[in-house]
Design an enzyme around this catalytic site. Structure first.
Site, PDB file in Angstrom:
ATOM      1  N   ARG A   1      11.295  -1.086  10.860  1.00 56.09           N
ATOM      2  CA  ARG A   1      10.241  -0.740  11.814  1.00 56.09           C
ATOM      3  C   ARG A   1      10.199  -1.731  12.974  1.00 56.09           C
ATOM      4  O   ARG A   1      10.379  -2.919  12.779  1.00 56.09           O
ATOM      5  CB  ARG A   1       8.874  -0.745  11.100  1.00 56.09           C
ATOM      6  CG  ARG A   1       8.559   0.568  10.440  1.00 56.09           C
ATOM      7  CD  ARG A   1       7.362   0.530   9.518  1.00 56.09           C
ATOM      8  NE  ARG A   1       6.160  -0.127  10.017  1.00 56.09           N
ATOM      9  CZ  ARG A   1       5.009  -0.148   9.341  1.00 56.09           C
ATOM     10  NH1 ARG A   1       4.918   0.474   8.162  1.00 56.09           N
ATOM     11  NH2 ARG A   1       3.959  -0.771   9.818  1.00 56.09           N
TER      12      ARG A   1
ATOM     13  N   LYS B   1       0.837  -1.218   0.000  1.00 55.42           N
ATOM     14  CA  LYS B   1       0.000   0.000   0.000  1.00 55.42           C
ATOM     15  C   LYS B   1       0.867   1.262   0.000  1.00 55.42           C
ATOM     16  O   LYS B   1       0.653   2.180  -0.793  1.00 55.42           O
ATOM     17  CB  LYS B   1      -0.930   0.018   1.234  1.00 55.42           C
ATOM     18  CG  LYS B   1      -1.839  -1.193   1.352  1.00 55.42           C
ATOM     19  CD  LYS B   1      -2.753  -1.120   2.567  1.00 55.42           C
ATOM     20  CE  LYS B   1      -2.041  -1.098   3.901  1.00 55.42           C
ATOM     21  NZ  LYS B   1      -1.304  -2.353   4.218  1.00 55.42           N
TER      22      LYS B   1
ATOM     23  N   ARG C   1      -9.838   0.793   8.136  1.00 57.06           N
ATOM     24  CA  ARG C   1      -9.506  -0.609   8.430  1.00 57.06           C
ATOM     25  C   ARG C   1     -10.741  -1.402   8.802  1.00 57.06           C
ATOM     26  O   ARG C   1     -10.639  -2.622   8.977  1.00 57.06           O
ATOM     27  CB  ARG C   1      -8.554  -0.703   9.613  1.00 57.06           C
ATOM     28  CG  ARG C   1      -7.289   0.026   9.460  1.00 57.06           C
ATOM     29  CD  ARG C   1      -6.206  -0.868   8.901  1.00 57.06           C
ATOM     30  NE  ARG C   1      -5.024  -0.060   8.735  1.00 57.06           N
ATOM     31  CZ  ARG C   1      -3.829  -0.530   8.466  1.00 57.06           C
ATOM     32  NH1 ARG C   1      -3.648  -1.815   8.329  1.00 57.06           N
ATOM     33  NH2 ARG C   1      -2.817   0.273   8.310  1.00 57.06           N
TER      34      ARG C   1
ATOM     35  N   ARG D   1      -0.005  -8.845  13.568  1.00 60.08           N
ATOM     36  CA  ARG D   1      -0.585  -7.926  12.559  1.00 60.08           C
ATOM     37  C   ARG D   1      -1.302  -8.702  11.460  1.00 60.08           C
ATOM     38  O   ARG D   1      -2.334  -8.261  10.963  1.00 60.08           O
ATOM     39  CB  ARG D   1       0.520  -7.054  11.953  1.00 60.08           C
ATOM     40  CG  ARG D   1       1.007  -5.984  12.913  1.00 60.08           C
ATOM     41  CD  ARG D   1       2.331  -5.395  12.467  1.00 60.08           C
ATOM     42  NE  ARG D   1       2.248  -4.689  11.209  1.00 60.08           N
ATOM     43  CZ  ARG D   1       3.291  -4.507  10.388  1.00 60.08           C
ATOM     44  NH1 ARG D   1       4.476  -4.981  10.705  1.00 60.08           N
ATOM     45  NH2 ARG D   1       3.131  -3.840   9.271  1.00 60.08           N
TER      46      ARG D   1
ATOM     47  N   ARG E   1      11.998  -5.352   4.815  1.00 56.80           N
ATOM     48  CA  ARG E   1      11.673  -3.941   4.490  1.00 56.80           C
ATOM     49  C   ARG E   1      12.613  -2.978   5.210  1.00 56.80           C
ATOM     50  O   ARG E   1      12.903  -3.133   6.393  1.00 56.80           O
ATOM     51  CB  ARG E   1      10.231  -3.644   4.895  1.00 56.80           C
ATOM     52  CG  ARG E   1       9.893  -2.160   4.776  1.00 56.80           C
ATOM     53  CD  ARG E   1       8.431  -1.889   4.842  1.00 56.80           C
ATOM     54  NE  ARG E   1       7.799  -2.300   6.080  1.00 56.80           N
ATOM     55  CZ  ARG E   1       6.504  -2.193   6.314  1.00 56.80           C
ATOM     56  NH1 ARG E   1       5.712  -1.700   5.381  1.00 56.80           N
ATOM     57  NH2 ARG E   1       5.990  -2.592   7.449  1.00 56.80           N
TER      58      ARG E   1
HETATM   59  P1  AP5 Z   1       4.849  -1.631   1.857  1.00 53.29           P
HETATM   60  O1  AP5 Z   1       4.469  -0.803   0.674  1.00 53.29           O
HETATM   61  O2  AP5 Z   1       5.635  -0.994   2.926  1.00 53.29           O
HETATM   62  O3  AP5 Z   1       3.554  -2.389   2.417  1.00 53.29           O
HETATM   63  P2  AP5 Z   1       2.280  -1.795   3.177  1.00 53.29           P
HETATM   64  O4  AP5 Z   1       1.073  -2.483   2.623  1.00 53.29           O
HETATM   65  O5  AP5 Z   1       2.283  -0.302   3.181  1.00 53.29           O
HETATM   66  O6  AP5 Z   1       2.576  -2.400   4.610  1.00 53.29           O
HETATM   67  P3  AP5 Z   1       2.519  -1.734   6.062  1.00 53.29           P
HETATM   68  O7  AP5 Z   1       3.256  -2.703   6.948  1.00 53.29           O
HETATM   69  O8  AP5 Z   1       2.991  -0.314   6.094  1.00 53.29           O
HETATM   70  O9  AP5 Z   1       1.015  -1.768   6.333  1.00 53.29           O
HETATM   71  P4  AP5 Z   1       0.325  -1.850   7.687  1.00 53.29           P
HETATM   72  O10 AP5 Z   1      -1.040  -1.772   7.248  1.00 53.29           O
HETATM   73  O11 AP5 Z   1       0.636  -3.024   8.547  1.00 53.29           O
HETATM   74  O12 AP5 Z   1       1.027  -0.658   8.524  1.00 53.29           O
HETATM   75  P5  AP5 Z   1       0.654   0.872   8.711  1.00 53.29           P
HETATM   76  O13 AP5 Z   1       1.906   1.629   8.637  1.00 53.29           O
HETATM   77  O14 AP5 Z   1      -0.478   1.257   7.859  1.00 53.29           O
HETATM   78  O15 AP5 Z   1       5.651  -2.917   1.268  1.00 53.29           O
HETATM   79  C1  AP5 Z   1       6.199  -3.874   2.175  1.00 53.29           C
HETATM   80  C2  AP5 Z   1       7.525  -4.389   1.597  1.00 53.29           C
HETATM   81  O16 AP5 Z   1       7.263  -5.139   0.406  1.00 53.29           O
HETATM   82  C3  AP5 Z   1       8.511  -3.283   1.193  1.00 53.29           C
HETATM   83  O17 AP5 Z   1       9.789  -3.684   1.539  1.00 53.29           O
HETATM   84  C4  AP5 Z   1       8.355  -3.186  -0.348  1.00 53.29           C
HETATM   85  O18 AP5 Z   1       9.569  -2.807  -0.967  1.00 53.29           O
HETATM   86  C5  AP5 Z   1       7.980  -4.622  -0.706  1.00 53.29           C
HETATM   87  N1  AP5 Z   1       7.072  -4.699  -1.855  1.00 53.29           N
HETATM   88  C6  AP5 Z   1       5.940  -3.951  -2.034  1.00 53.29           C
HETATM   89  N2  AP5 Z   1       5.334  -4.303  -3.181  1.00 53.29           N
HETATM   90  C7  AP5 Z   1       6.084  -5.307  -3.722  1.00 53.29           C
HETATM   91  C8  AP5 Z   1       5.948  -6.090  -4.919  1.00 53.29           C
HETATM   92  N3  AP5 Z   1       4.928  -5.940  -5.780  1.00 53.29           N
HETATM   93  N4  AP5 Z   1       6.892  -7.030  -5.166  1.00 53.29           N
HETATM   94  C9  AP5 Z   1       7.931  -7.216  -4.307  1.00 53.29           C
HETATM   95  N5  AP5 Z   1       8.105  -6.506  -3.163  1.00 53.29           N
HETATM   96  C10 AP5 Z   1       7.177  -5.558  -2.884  1.00 53.29           C
HETATM   97  O19 AP5 Z   1       0.121   0.865  10.213  1.00 53.29           O
HETATM   98  C11 AP5 Z   1       0.998   0.654  11.298  1.00 53.29           C
HETATM   99  C12 AP5 Z   1       0.190   0.545  12.585  1.00 53.29           C
HETATM  100  O20 AP5 Z   1      -0.508   1.775  12.832  1.00 53.29           O
HETATM  101  C13 AP5 Z   1      -0.899  -0.531  12.564  1.00 53.29           C
HETATM  102  O21 AP5 Z   1      -0.380  -1.798  12.902  1.00 53.29           O
HETATM  103  C14 AP5 Z   1      -1.868   0.014  13.629  1.00 53.29           C
HETATM  104  O22 AP5 Z   1      -1.407  -0.243  14.932  1.00 53.29           O
HETATM  105  C15 AP5 Z   1      -1.803   1.516  13.367  1.00 53.29           C
HETATM  106  N6  AP5 Z   1      -2.819   1.954  12.382  1.00 53.29           N
HETATM  107  C16 AP5 Z   1      -2.585   2.385  11.117  1.00 53.29           C
HETATM  108  N7  AP5 Z   1      -3.736   2.685  10.502  1.00 53.29           N
HETATM  109  C17 AP5 Z   1      -4.730   2.436  11.395  1.00 53.29           C
HETATM  110  C18 AP5 Z   1      -6.143   2.536  11.338  1.00 53.29           C
HETATM  111  N8  AP5 Z   1      -6.792   2.953  10.233  1.00 53.29           N
HETATM  112  N9  AP5 Z   1      -6.851   2.202  12.441  1.00 53.29           N
HETATM  113  C19 AP5 Z   1      -6.236   1.812  13.578  1.00 53.29           C
HETATM  114  N10 AP5 Z   1      -4.893   1.665  13.691  1.00 53.29           N
HETATM  115  C20 AP5 Z   1      -4.148   1.976  12.606  1.00 53.29           C
END
Ligand code: AP5
Length: 213
Positions: free
Chosen positions: A160, A13, A88, A171, A127
């Site tokens: 991270r 994402k 979410r 997660r 990552r």
């Molecule tokens: P990346 O693009 O970083 O993946 P992502 O989907 O953004 O993963 P996140 O871990 O950031 O999502 P998340 O939802 O767990 O965390 P968030 O920060 O939102 O890609 C991952 C890796 O794969 C990278 O190394 C990339 O290079 C590689 N890659 C990507 N695409 C690829 C491809 N096609 N081929 C090969 N490699 C690839 O949230 C963090 C925390 O915040 C949550 O756990 C929660 O506690 C809180 N939080 C956030 N939003 C909310 C909400 N709405 N409500 C409540 N709590 C929330």
């Protein structure tokens, strides 16, 4: 254009949002990035959010919804935004719908990126992120030119805390988009689904194709 990006942790994402905002000019709003910025600055919100993020749990809806609604009330979100990691669940989706509706806007696209668990674990454990500009890398799939250094701004890269194996397991149980959220967008005719196991450029092209860019 108001776009929501849905998918499990590690689906791509953040990576795809960073690529798409270059093409679309949309404002990138990542709730994860907003929480991490608050943690870094030791704010009250950051201290609260950290207690949930460290365990791989959702930050309470009320806190998250207030944060994002406050953010989209600013002028730079008047004509569009790309939401990454929000909503979410159905409560968050309805709160966003209502807030946009109140100002005569609506979600135009919901883009769901799917990737199997075993691939997600490999992605999260490899990552690396830039401390300064937030650029996302992967040590095998998308490495920086120089190990540990950001290609864009030459700052240090870091991993991270919530990418530790035990937190990732939690997660992957709690952060996947629930079926009622997916059905909410499917029933409104807004949902498009994508195979996130394709190469980075192919996924970007697929997503932009739906946005007709
Ligand atoms: P990346 O693009 O970083 O993946 P992502 O989907 O953004 O993963 P996140 O871990 O950031 O999502 P998340 O939802 O767990 O965390 P968030 O920060 O939102 O890609 C991952 C890796 O794969 C990278 O190394 C990339 O290079 C590689 N890659 C990507 N695409 C690829 C491809 N096609 N081929 C090969 N490699 C690839 O949230 C963090 C925390 O915040 C949550 O756990 C929660 O506690 C809180 N939080 C956030 N939003 C909310 C909400 N709405 N409500 C409540 N709590 C929330």
């Amino acid at each position: 254009m108001f776009v929501v990006l849905l998918g499990p942790p590690g689906a791509g994402k953040g990576t795809q949002a960073q690529r798409m905002v270059v093409e679309t000019g949309l404002l990138h709003l990542s709730t994860g990035d907003m929480f991490r910025e608050n943690v870094k600055n030791n704010t009250e919100l950051g201290l609260l959010a950290m207690t949930f993020m460290d365990k791989g749990e959702l930050v309470p809806d009320e806190v998250t919804i207030n944060m994002i609604l406050d953010r989209i009330s600013r002028q730079d979100a008047a004509s569009g935004a790309m939401f990454d990691g929000f909503p979410r669940n159905l409560i968050q989706a309805r709160a966003l719908d209502d807030a946009l509706d109140d100002r005569g806007n609506a979600i135009s696209h919901a883009l769901l990126i799917s990737v199997p668990d075993e691939e997600l674990i490999l992605r999260l454990s490899g990552r690396w992120l830039c401390r300064e500009c937030g650029a996302v890398y992967h040590e095998k799939n998308d490495p920086p030119e120089k190990v540990g250094v950001c290609d864009s701004c030459s700052s240090d890269l870091y991993q991270r805390d919530d990418d530790q194996a035990d937190v990732v397991r939690s997660r992957l149980k709690t952060m996947k988009p629930p079926s009622d959220l997916i059905n909410h967008y499917k029933d409104s005719g807004l949902l498009s689904e994508f195979d996130g196991t394709r190469g980075l450029d192919e996924v970007t092209a697929d997503l932009l194709g739906v946005l007709q860019l």
